[in-house]
Design a protein around this motif. Structure first.
Motif, PDB file in Angstrom:
ATOM      1  N   LEU A  44       0.820  -1.206   0.000  1.00  0.00           N
ATOM      2  CA  LEU A  44       0.000   0.000   0.000  1.00  0.00           C
ATOM      3  C   LEU A  44       0.854   1.256   0.000  1.00  0.00           C
ATOM      4  N   LYS A  45       2.119   1.115   0.370  1.00  0.00           N
ATOM      5  CA  LYS A  45       2.942   2.313   0.489  1.00  0.00           C
ATOM      6  C   LYS A  45       4.162   2.297  -0.427  1.00  0.00           C
ATOM      7  N   LYS A  46       4.275   1.244  -1.236  1.00  0.00           N
ATOM      8  CA  LYS A  46       5.487   1.175  -2.069  1.00  0.00           C
ATOM      9  C   LYS A  46       5.135   0.747  -3.469  1.00  0.00           C
ATOM     10  N   LEU A  47       5.788   1.415  -4.403  1.00  0.00           N
ATOM     11  CA  LEU A  47       5.579   1.089  -5.806  1.00  0.00           C
ATOM     12  C   LEU A  47       6.927   1.256  -6.499  1.00  0.00           C
ATOM     13  N   SER A  48       7.267   0.329  -7.394  1.00  0.00           N
ATOM     14  CA  SER A  48       8.512   0.463  -8.166  1.00  0.00           C
ATOM     15  C   SER A  48       8.147   0.794  -9.602  1.00  0.00           C
ATOM     16  N   LEU A  49       8.765   1.832 -10.130  1.00  0.00           N
ATOM     17  CA  LEU A  49       8.515   2.222 -11.517  1.00  0.00           C
ATOM     18  C   LEU A  49       9.774   1.926 -12.312  1.00  0.00           C
ATOM     19  N   THR A  50       9.698   0.965 -13.214  1.00  0.00           N
ATOM     20  CA  THR A  50      10.872   0.569 -14.002  1.00  0.00           C
ATOM     21  C   THR A  50      11.035   1.502 -15.201  1.00  0.00           C
ATOM     22  N   GLU A  51       9.915   1.781 -15.857  1.00  0.00           N
ATOM     23  CA  GLU A  51       9.975   2.670 -17.027  1.00  0.00           C
ATOM     24  C   GLU A  51       8.598   3.278 -17.228  1.00  0.00           C
ATOM     25  N   GLY A  52       8.548   4.549 -17.651  1.00  0.00           N
ATOM     26  CA  GLY A  52       7.266   5.157 -17.986  1.00  0.00           C
ATOM     27  C   GLY A  52       6.948   6.338 -17.097  1.00  0.00           C
ATOM     28  N   VAL A  53       5.659   6.707 -17.105  1.00  0.00           N
ATOM     29  CA  VAL A  53       5.220   7.926 -16.426  1.00  0.00           C
ATOM     30  C   VAL A  53       4.054   7.616 -15.509  1.00  0.00           C
ATOM     31  N   LEU A  54       4.081   8.165 -14.321  1.00  0.00           N
ATOM     32  CA  LEU A  54       2.908   8.113 -13.457  1.00  0.00           C
ATOM     33  C   LEU A  54       2.816   9.396 -12.662  1.00  0.00           C
ATOM     34  N   THR A  55       1.569   9.721 -12.279  1.00  0.00           N
ATOM     35  CA  THR A  55       1.386  10.769 -11.289  1.00  0.00           C
ATOM     36  C   THR A  55       0.673  10.146 -10.102  1.00  0.00           C
ATOM     37  N   ALA A  56       0.990  10.646  -8.935  1.00  0.00           N
ATOM     38  CA  ALA A  56       0.415  10.095  -7.705  1.00  0.00           C
ATOM     39  C   ALA A  56      -0.194  11.227  -6.901  1.00  0.00           C
ATOM     40  N   LYS A  57      -1.390  10.950  -6.368  1.00  0.00           N
ATOM     41  CA  LYS A  57      -2.044  11.902  -5.464  1.00  0.00           C
ATOM     42  C   LYS A  57      -2.222  11.178  -4.139  1.00  0.00           C
ATOM     43  N   VAL A  58      -1.556  11.686  -3.118  1.00  0.00           N
ATOM     44  CA  VAL A  58      -1.497  10.964  -1.839  1.00  0.00           C
ATOM     45  C   VAL A  58      -2.317  11.727  -0.808  1.00  0.00           C
ATOM     46  N   PRO A  59      -3.312  11.098  -0.181  1.00  0.00           N
ATOM     47  CA  PRO A  59      -4.113  11.811   0.811  1.00  0.00           C
ATOM     48  C   PRO A  59      -3.279  12.095   2.061  1.00  0.00           C
ATOM     49  N   PRO A  60      -3.682  13.097   2.835  1.00  0.00           N
ATOM     50  CA  PRO A  60      -2.859  13.540   3.967  1.00  0.00           C
ATOM     51  C   PRO A  60      -2.609  12.447   4.999  1.00  0.00           C
ATOM     52  N   GLN A  61      -3.582  11.497   5.150  1.00  0.00           N
ATOM     53  CA  GLN A  61      -3.424  10.513   6.213  1.00  0.00           C
ATOM     54  C   GLN A  61      -2.407   9.418   5.878  1.00  0.00           C
ATOM     55  N   VAL A  62      -1.959   9.364   4.635  1.00  0.00           N
ATOM     56  CA  VAL A  62      -0.964   8.351   4.249  1.00  0.00           C
ATOM     57  C   VAL A  62       0.421   8.983   4.329  1.00  0.00           C
ATOM     58  N   HIS A  63       1.285   8.425   5.148  1.00  0.00           N
ATOM     59  CA  HIS A  63       2.629   8.980   5.327  1.00  0.00           C
ATOM     60  C   HIS A  63       3.665   8.070   4.701  1.00  0.00           C
ATOM     61  N   GLY A  64       4.595   8.684   3.980  1.00  0.00           N
ATOM     62  CA  GLY A  64       5.740   7.922   3.497  1.00  0.00           C
ATOM     63  C   GLY A  64       5.487   7.063   2.286  1.00  0.00           C
ATOM     64  N   PHE A  65       4.511   7.386   1.467  1.00  0.00           N
ATOM     65  CA  PHE A  65       4.303   6.628   0.233  1.00  0.00           C
ATOM     66  C   PHE A  65       5.539   6.793  -0.647  1.00  0.00           C
ATOM     67  N   THR A  66       6.063   5.690  -1.183  1.00  0.00           N
ATOM     68  CA  THR A  66       7.374   5.715  -1.848  1.00  0.00           C
ATOM     69  C   THR A  66       7.273   5.162  -3.254  1.00  0.00           C
ATOM     70  N   VAL A  67       7.897   5.858  -4.186  1.00  0.00           N
ATOM     71  CA  VAL A  67       8.057   5.346  -5.549  1.00  0.00           C
ATOM     72  C   VAL A  67       9.549   5.152  -5.779  1.00  0.00           C
ATOM     73  N   LYS A  68       9.932   3.926  -6.097  1.00  0.00           N
ATOM     74  CA  LYS A  68      11.346   3.632  -6.373  1.00  0.00           C
ATOM     75  C   LYS A  68      11.518   3.414  -7.866  1.00  0.00           C
ATOM     76  N   THR A  69      12.560   4.019  -8.413  1.00  0.00           N
ATOM     77  CA  THR A  69      12.890   3.814  -9.821  1.00  0.00           C
ATOM     78  C   THR A  69      14.296   3.235  -9.872  1.00  0.00           C
ATOM     79  N   PRO A  70      14.780   2.864 -11.058  1.00  0.00           N
ATOM     80  CA  PRO A  70      16.157   2.346 -11.118  1.00  0.00           C
ATOM     81  C   PRO A  70      17.190   3.349 -10.627  1.00  0.00           C
ATOM     82  N   SER A  71      16.828   4.655 -10.647  1.00  0.00           N
ATOM     83  CA  SER A  71      17.847   5.640 -10.312  1.00  0.00           C
ATOM     84  C   SER A  71      17.432   6.574  -9.180  1.00  0.00           C
ATOM     85  N   ALA A  72      16.268   6.373  -8.601  1.00  0.00           N
ATOM     86  CA  ALA A  72      15.841   7.332  -7.573  1.00  0.00           C
ATOM     87  C   ALA A  72      14.852   6.700  -6.617  1.00  0.00           C
ATOM     88  N   LYS A  73      14.694   7.398  -5.492  1.00  0.00           N
ATOM     89  CA  LYS A  73      13.687   6.992  -4.514  1.00  0.00           C
ATOM     90  C   LYS A  73      12.928   8.257  -4.131  1.00  0.00           C
TER      91      LYS A  73
END
Lengths: 180, 532
Positions: free
Chosen positions: B241-270
């Motif tokens: 629920l709090k982690k997603l890995s993006l290998t290639e492509g585009v996404l936008t994320a809208k995170v509600p205030p009550q969710v803390h620390g939602f993370t998107v990991k890519t090959p080159s960034a976190k």
């Protein structure tokens, strides 16, 4: 032993009476309370009051008017607790509405079966909207943000979806839902 | 006065005024049939929820593989139906045998249901007394087995076998818990358009795992209400629920205030959310661009070096930052550049044109398109005039074919957009600036505009533009009444409009002089029909 049999019989009567009235009760309460989760809480409160008073009222009072009478008070309590006073039917109109619910008892099953078929015909986008509103109990504001539409447009779309379903059900069942 | 049907709909939405309630009440009281129509609508309103709840329950049961004993309730509706058959007097004479059969079936189902409940109650009590998963019984059984084995062995071998069995139990438990963890649903596909998945998800309910969107757009909602908008081509993995890995492509994320620390990991960034809306674009090389539209995120590189991992930056609203393919932060945090073209809402997915070259998309409609009101010598403007317009009567257009449009000859109407067609209308507007001494800059603008759906028609002449303003235009916009169409080009001032092969894009080469150049573009609307 006889008392135990009597007790079992009363429980059986309670269960069957509840099976009979619960679709009508749900329709009545859900038409009065926008939040479907809150409506279900109120239905449960009605169920408790119904069960508590069942033994002394069974076979003495017509079933539908009795349970809708309980529901009316529980809905009023709900709004009182929220601190709001919604616009409601007057007593005279309510009598007609309750009588109408009693009249259409036999049609409930028919409407539900026809609705199952008609819902299968809904396209993807209106189905999403209906799922958001009726299953996930999302507000119109949330839905409007999700779809990128104005709140008014969402209301209009929900009205049109219900209109389509009403037309479909009328076509299948010949029960009058459309006002021509 | 509103029609009774509309009043019923407003009642069900709790939007009636006092006067409208009085009107509805009078209508209901006037005729018992009116009251019944009203009641049927309330039943319909309620039954929609019941229907969706039952469908949802069926999906859940299928997913978790609940076994169905022949004696238990196969369907809630089934029991209800039997109950109603038992109770309701249909007014018809029924075969006694049928009635008896129905009663027996109902009785069996009731008894089976009560027996199930009793069984469940016993099991729950037993679990509370004995511990989870019957662990104590299992341990006893294993002790018994190991005891028997031990009697056949010497001391050292005994200890070795006991240790081995213990390790196996631990490993098995870990595997079971891991399996259960990965079976749970974490997200739902809320909506999608023109999608082609590499491996089509079996249902809209998504579990942790890899997904690849080859074409189209999709919107996901995680169970914690995080919204993810994905644009193909995109390869990603839902981890939790709090982690997603993006290998290639585009996404936008809208995170509600009550969710803390939602993370998107890519090959080159976190990218770690700190209460926000943000977009992440991963190129084929693995480099990552992160843009923040609202709130802020913590961005760190994914380089192996400790220095890179430790160096993280805070990126706030209207800023962007990049990491190289090697996972190092490149440069400083910068102001957001909008030509990166992130789509933030579903409305943008449906309506926003993709532009390149000398073109700007207007998010807000202008109030006036008259001469000199919306000027630019360096680019054309494009904006959505109307969405989901239904054509009342047939409208003639020149046939849309790939290739350049002939601007020299009079456009004959070889094609018709038929009545009831739904479409979206866009306006392309080019009005070069006038200098103080009244001289017009002779400007040439080249741009490519890609529309979300195929072009149905183009309106390029002044007469037809004026004629179509009341139909396709926005009533809040002041349209020019003078010369505003596209003239055929000359050698000195070439003008060309080319339609792409997929009929979704226009390549523009426009040279405006003292007049405005406008093109009205009609495209197919997003699918909005309610019935098949």
């Amino acid at each position: 032993m006889a008392a135990e049999n009597q007790d079992n019989l009363m429980k059986r009567n309670l269960a069957t009476s509840w099976t009979r009235v619960s679709p009508t009760l749900a329709a009545f309460v859900r038409s009065k309370i926008t939040s479907l989760h809150d409506a279900e809480d109120v239905i449960q409160e009605v169920a408790i009051a119904f069960a508590d008073s069942f033994e002394r009222s069974y076979n003495k009072t017509p079933l539908i008017p009795w349970v809708l009478g309980i529901a009316r008070h529980k809905v009023a309590d709900y709004y009182r607790a929220k601190g709001s006073t919604p616009i409601q039917f007057d007593d005279e109109t309510l009598k007609h509405v309750v009588a109408a619910f009693d009249d259409i008892q036999d049609e409930m099953e028919t409407i539900r079966n026809a609705l199952d078929e008609c819902m299968a015909k809904l396209q993807e986008r209106p189905r999403h909207m209906v799922t958001m509103r009726y299953l996930r109990d999302m507000t119109v504001v949330d839905i409007s943000e999700r779809f990128g539409m104005s709140c008014n447009a969402v209301y209009v779309m929900l009205h049109r979806i219900r209109e389509s379903l009403a037309k479909c059900i009328q076509h299948k069942t010949h029960l009058r839902l459309r006002i021509s | 006065m509103r029609e009774p049907y509309k009043l019923i709909q407003l009642y069900l939405s709790q939007r009636l005024t006092d006067n409208e309630m009085a009107t509805l009440s009078a209508w209901i009281a006037a005729d018992p049939e009116h009251a019944r129509i009203f009641a049927r609508h309330c039943v319909l309103h309620s039954s929609i929820r019941n229907h969706l709840q039952e469908e949802d329950l069926k999906v859940t049961l299928q997913l978790y593989g609940e076994s169905q004993s022949p004696d238990t309730n196969n369907s809630l509706a089934d029991t209800d139906a039997i109950g109603r058959e038992l109770i309701l007097d249909t007014g018809q004479s029924e075969d006694e045998g049928t009635i008896s059969m129905i009663k027996v079936r109902a009785e069996r189902q009731l008894q089976a249901f009560l027996a199930e409940q009793e069984q469940l109650r016993h099991e729950q009590q037993a679990l509370q007394l004995r511990g989870r998963f019957g662990l104590n019984e299992w341990c006893e059984y294993l002790r018994d087995v190991t005891g028997r084995i031990a009697t056949l062995m010497t001391g050292g071998a005994r200890n070795f076998v006991r240790a081995w069995i213990f390790a196996s139990i631990v490993l098995l438990l870990v595997l079971v818990i891991h399996g259960q963890y990965h079976q749970r649903v974490v997200a739902t596909i809320v909506q999608e358009v023109d999608t082609v998945w590499a491996y089509t998800p079996k249902s809209r309910l998504l579990r942790p795992g890899r997904l690849e969107l080859k074409k189209g757009h999709a919107q996901l909602q995680l169970k914690n209400n995080v919204e993810i908008l994905i644009e193909a081509p995109c390869e990603f993995r839902l981890r939790s629920l709090k982690k997603l890995s993006l290998t290639e492509g585009v996404l936008t994320a809208k995170v509600p205030p009550q969710v803390h620390g939602f993370t998107v990991k890519t090959p080159s960034a976190k990218v770690v959310d700190r209460g926000t809306e943000f977009g992440v674009r991963v190129g084929r090389s693995g480099s990552t661009l992160t843009a923040v539209f609202d709130g802020r995120i913590q961005l760190s590189g994914a380089h192996k070096s400790r220095e890179s991992r430790e160096r993280s930056v805070l990126v706030v609203e209207n800023q962007q930052a990049q990491t190289s393919a090697a996972g190092k932060l490149t440069g400083d945090v910068q102001t957001l550049e909008w030509e990166h073209g992130f789509l933030r809402t579903w409305q943008e997915v449906l309506y926003r044109p993709r532009v390149s070259g000398q073109c700007q998309v207007l998010a807000q409609k202008p109030t006036s398109l008259e001469l000199d009101e919306l000027e630019s010598s360096s680019h054309v403007f494009v904006f959505l005039e109307q969405a989901n317009l239904r054509l009342a009567s047939d409208w003639g257009v020149a046939t849309i074919l790939p290739g350049p449009i002939d601007l020299k000859s009079d456009p004959n109407f070889y094609d018709v957009i038929t009545a009831q067609t739904r479409m979206d209308c866009y306006m392309i507007h080019f009005d070069p600036e006038t200098s103080l001494d009244g001289e017009i800059e002779r400007s040439q603008c080249r741009a490519t505009i890609g529309f979300p759906r195929p072009i149905l028609g183009l309106i390029t002449t002044t007469d037809r533009l004026i004629q179509s303003d009341p139909l396709f235009g926005d009533p809040s916009i002041a349209y020019p009444t003078g010369n505003r169409g596209i003239e055929p080009g000359t050698e000195k001032k070439p003008q060309q409009i080319t339609i792409s092969k997929d009929l979704k894009s226009l390549n523009l080469d426009l040279a405006a002089g003292k007049h405005i150049d406008q093109i009205r573009v009609l495209i197919a609307a997003a699918d909005m029909s309610y019935e098949k």
